[in-house]
Scaffold this active site. Sequence first.
Site, PDB file in Angstrom:
ATOM      1  N   PHE A  24      -3.696   3.313  14.971  1.00 53.77           N
ATOM      2  CA  PHE A  24      -4.005   4.313  13.960  1.00 53.77           C
ATOM      3  C   PHE A  24      -5.205   3.813  13.166  1.00 53.77           C
ATOM      4  CE2 PHE A  24      -1.037   7.889  13.218  1.00 53.77           C
ATOM      5  CZ  PHE A  24      -0.270   7.729  14.363  1.00 53.77           C
ATOM      6  N   ALA A  66       1.664   1.308  11.610  1.00 54.39           N
ATOM      7  CA  ALA A  66       1.869   0.637  10.317  1.00 54.39           C
ATOM      8  C   ALA A  66       0.543   0.399   9.588  1.00 54.39           C
ATOM      9  CB  ALA A  66       2.567  -0.700  10.540  1.00 54.39           C
ATOM     10  N   LYS A  85     -10.764  -3.189  18.531  1.00 53.65           N
ATOM     11  CA  LYS A  85      -9.333  -3.465  18.736  1.00 53.65           C
ATOM     12  C   LYS A  85      -8.929  -3.375  20.199  1.00 53.65           C
ATOM     13  CE  LYS A  85      -8.222  -2.799  14.109  1.00 53.65           C
ATOM     14  NZ  LYS A  85      -7.267  -3.389  13.193  1.00 53.65           N
ATOM     15  N   ASP A  96      -4.344  -6.421   5.319  1.00 53.36           N
ATOM     16  CA  ASP A  96      -5.340  -7.244   6.011  1.00 53.36           C
ATOM     17  C   ASP A  96      -5.279  -8.702   5.554  1.00 53.36           C
ATOM     18  OD1 ASP A  96      -6.269  -5.103   7.447  1.00 53.36           O
ATOM     19  OD2 ASP A  96      -7.739  -4.515   5.918  1.00 53.36           O
ATOM     20  N   ASN A 101       0.845  -1.204   0.000  1.00 52.10           N
ATOM     21  CA  ASN A 101       0.000   0.000   0.000  1.00 52.10           C
ATOM     22  C   ASN A 101       0.878   1.252   0.000  1.00 52.10           C
ATOM     23  OD1 ASN A 101       0.526   0.803   2.845  1.00 52.10           O
ATOM     24  ND2 ASN A 101      -0.411  -1.193   3.233  1.00 52.10           N
ATOM     25  N   LYS A 126       8.229 -17.826 -10.379  1.00 51.15           N
ATOM     26  CA  LYS A 126       7.456 -16.730 -10.975  1.00 51.15           C
ATOM     27  C   LYS A 126       6.224 -17.297 -11.698  1.00 51.15           C
ATOM     28  CE  LYS A 126       7.861 -12.955 -14.181  1.00 51.15           C
ATOM     29  NZ  LYS A 126       8.259 -12.830 -15.563  1.00 51.15           N
ATOM     30  N   ASP A 136      -4.326  -9.802  13.210  1.00 46.89           N
ATOM     31  CA  ASP A 136      -4.406  -8.384  13.575  1.00 46.89           C
ATOM     32  C   ASP A 136      -3.459  -8.164  14.755  1.00 46.89           C
ATOM     33  OD1 ASP A 136      -5.143  -5.866  14.672  1.00 46.89           O
ATOM     34  OD2 ASP A 136      -7.040  -5.997  13.565  1.00 46.89           O
ATOM     35  N   ILE A 137      -2.341  -7.522  14.471  1.00 37.89           N
ATOM     36  CA  ILE A 137      -1.269  -7.379  15.477  1.00 37.89           C
ATOM     37  C   ILE A 137      -1.749  -6.523  16.643  1.00 37.89           C
ATOM     38  CG2 ILE A 137       1.159  -6.745  15.830  1.00 37.89           C
ATOM     39  CD1 ILE A 137       1.412  -6.818  12.702  1.00 37.89           C
ATOM     40  N   LYS A 187     -13.776   0.890  15.381  1.00 40.04           N
ATOM     41  CA  LYS A 187     -12.451   0.256  15.407  1.00 40.04           C
ATOM     42  C   LYS A 187     -11.830   0.263  16.808  1.00 40.04           C
ATOM     43  CE  LYS A 187     -10.414   0.900  11.152  1.00 40.04           C
ATOM     44  NZ  LYS A 187      -9.564   1.694  10.241  1.00 40.04           N
TER      45      LYS A 187
HETATM   46  N1  CTP Z   1      -3.432  -3.367  12.308  1.00 37.41           N
HETATM   47  C1  CTP Z   1      -2.635  -4.389  12.769  1.00 37.41           C
HETATM   48  N2  CTP Z   1      -2.656  -5.584  12.137  1.00 37.41           N
HETATM   49  C2  CTP Z   1      -3.441  -5.812  11.067  1.00 37.41           C
HETATM   50  C3  CTP Z   1      -4.259  -4.761  10.584  1.00 37.41           C
HETATM   51  C4  CTP Z   1      -4.211  -3.548  11.218  1.00 37.41           C
HETATM   52  O1  CTP Z   1      -1.902  -4.197  13.744  1.00 37.41           O
HETATM   53  N3  CTP Z   1      -3.415  -6.987  10.495  1.00 37.41           N
HETATM   54  C5  CTP Z   1      -3.436  -2.087  13.027  1.00 37.41           C
HETATM   55  C6  CTP Z   1      -2.866  -0.915  12.263  1.00 37.41           C
HETATM   56  O2  CTP Z   1      -1.471  -0.812  12.489  1.00 37.41           O
HETATM   57  C7  CTP Z   1      -3.631   0.240  12.856  1.00 37.41           C
HETATM   58  C8  CTP Z   1      -4.989  -0.358  13.178  1.00 37.41           C
HETATM   59  O3  CTP Z   1      -4.783  -1.749  13.279  1.00 37.41           O
HETATM   60  O4  CTP Z   1      -3.065   0.676  14.062  1.00 37.41           O
HETATM   61  C9  CTP Z   1      -6.068  -0.056  12.185  1.00 37.41           C
HETATM   62  O5  CTP Z   1      -5.639  -0.374  10.888  1.00 37.41           O
HETATM   63  P1  CTP Z   1      -6.521   0.041   9.633  1.00 37.41           P
HETATM   64  O6  CTP Z   1      -5.811  -0.429   8.414  1.00 37.41           O
HETATM   65  O7  CTP Z   1      -6.929   1.466   9.748  1.00 37.41           O
HETATM   66  O8  CTP Z   1      -7.827  -0.777   9.871  1.00 37.41           O
HETATM   67  P2  CTP Z   1      -8.173  -2.283   9.699  1.00 37.41           P
HETATM   68  O9  CTP Z   1      -8.210  -2.924  11.025  1.00 37.41           O
HETATM   69  O10 CTP Z   1      -7.268  -2.933   8.715  1.00 37.41           O
HETATM   70  O11 CTP Z   1      -9.641  -2.194   9.161  1.00 37.41           O
HETATM   71  P3  CTP Z   1     -10.140  -1.572   7.737  1.00 37.41           P
HETATM   72  O12 CTP Z   1      -9.056  -1.895   6.737  1.00 37.41           O
HETATM   73  O13 CTP Z   1     -11.403  -2.283   7.509  1.00 37.41           O
HETATM   74  O14 CTP Z   1     -10.319  -0.104   7.941  1.00 37.41           O
END
Ligand code: CTP
Length: 399
Positions: A324, A275, A342, A279, A211, A289, A305-306, A338
């Site tokens: 974040f 970060a 979380k 997902d 991303n 390849k 989800d860390i 969220k």
């Molecule tokens: N995060 C994480 N591990 C993941 C996904 C997200 O630790 N696998 C953490 C990000 O570092 C951030 C928070 O979760 O602090 C929210 O991430 P964000 O990308 O905004 O949201 P998502 O949980 O991925 O949900 P969505 O993409 O549906 O908005």
Amino acid sequence: MSELKNKKILLVITGGIAAYKSLELIRLLKKKGSLVKTILSKNAHKFVTPLSVSSLSQEKVYSDLFDPTSEAEMDHISLSRWADIILIAPATANTLSKISNANADDLASTVLLAADKEFFIAPAMNVRMWENKSNKNNVSILKNMGHEFIGPDIGDMACGEYGEGKMTEPPEILKHLEAKFKELKNNNGLKALVTAGPTKEFIDPVRYITNKSSGKQGYEIANLLKRSGFNTTLISGPTQLDSIKGVNTININSAKEMFDAVIENLPVDVAIFSAAVADFKVKDISETKIKNKENYNLSLEKNIDILKHVSNHNSLRPKLVIGFSAETNDIIENSQKKINEKNCDWLIANDVSNQEIGFDSDFNEVSILYKNGEIEKISKDKKSVIANKIVKKIVSNLE
Ligand code: CTP
């Protein structure tokens, strides 16, 4: 007792009309019990005399790069190593230009170039010089290098003009230094962990999903936490950013590698998850390849989800967990969901649909959502300024 007692201050005085204020600065520092060594730049001699400086500091004044007695006693490398802090006051536009461009033509600039620590810089110059684009660039380079500016203040200038460029008054400089030492003492022993940047989820050896995250906001936060005295670990996805001196940086690619690195580096007192973690990851990464063909279905599975994992951990949960939230629409509403999902203490929401802020920009505009439902907005500013505000809040929360 003052935080400045017994602190070793290397004061570099450069050649501006405000140099007379540095005499008062030395007097105040000595009153607080600091040990003060001074360097006069070539031009500073035109504004203050070595005799007045040494009388106040009760120390020899250093100014000549090629003085064999000074070099034998304390050479230009040892001078900066001796100091707990290096303060440049006043710092002229010429000095800022020299130190941001590694130009060493006298003892002062040589010592600063050879220094192993960040400086406190109290600039003093005419308002037009301060606002000059080249000078602004130099200031920005020095800030990015981790040096800290005290002032300049706004007011009447010696040249008769009015504006920003006055050297901050010595008592204010002292307050700033005392606050810094206090902060370093209070945060000594505290640990921080920051995740930053994007992750890369490989499809085959040459292709991946990622991303637009630049990592800038997380790097700024890690840098400021380190400067506030935290033992800081940064777990970074692939970015174009320079590593930060004094921050333990672990470079990873995938979300799984980020997760492993986070777990390995817990426990900490505060964890900031800035970060942009993918997902999903690719279910079966091809070892070779993937060849060009009519159709290809990529099969994805969820990444762990860390943030959620750490927030809900029984024994490893840090005292303060900050997430974040990158959103393109319904920012507050989505972020409210969220923060509950979380289970983090604060969630810093930003709009990533706007090219001028958020992903890959030097600017940001955020809202901090707290667990108790309160929301605080931090209006658009440089990511370094936003980071400063966030770190100040972290410090006072942990107090
Ligand atoms: N995060 C994480 N591990 C993941 C996904 C997200 O630790 N696998 C953490 C990000 O570092 C951030 C928070 O979760 O602090 C929210 O991430 P964000 O990308 O905004 O949201 P998502 O949980 O991925 O949900 P969505 O993409 O549906 O908005």
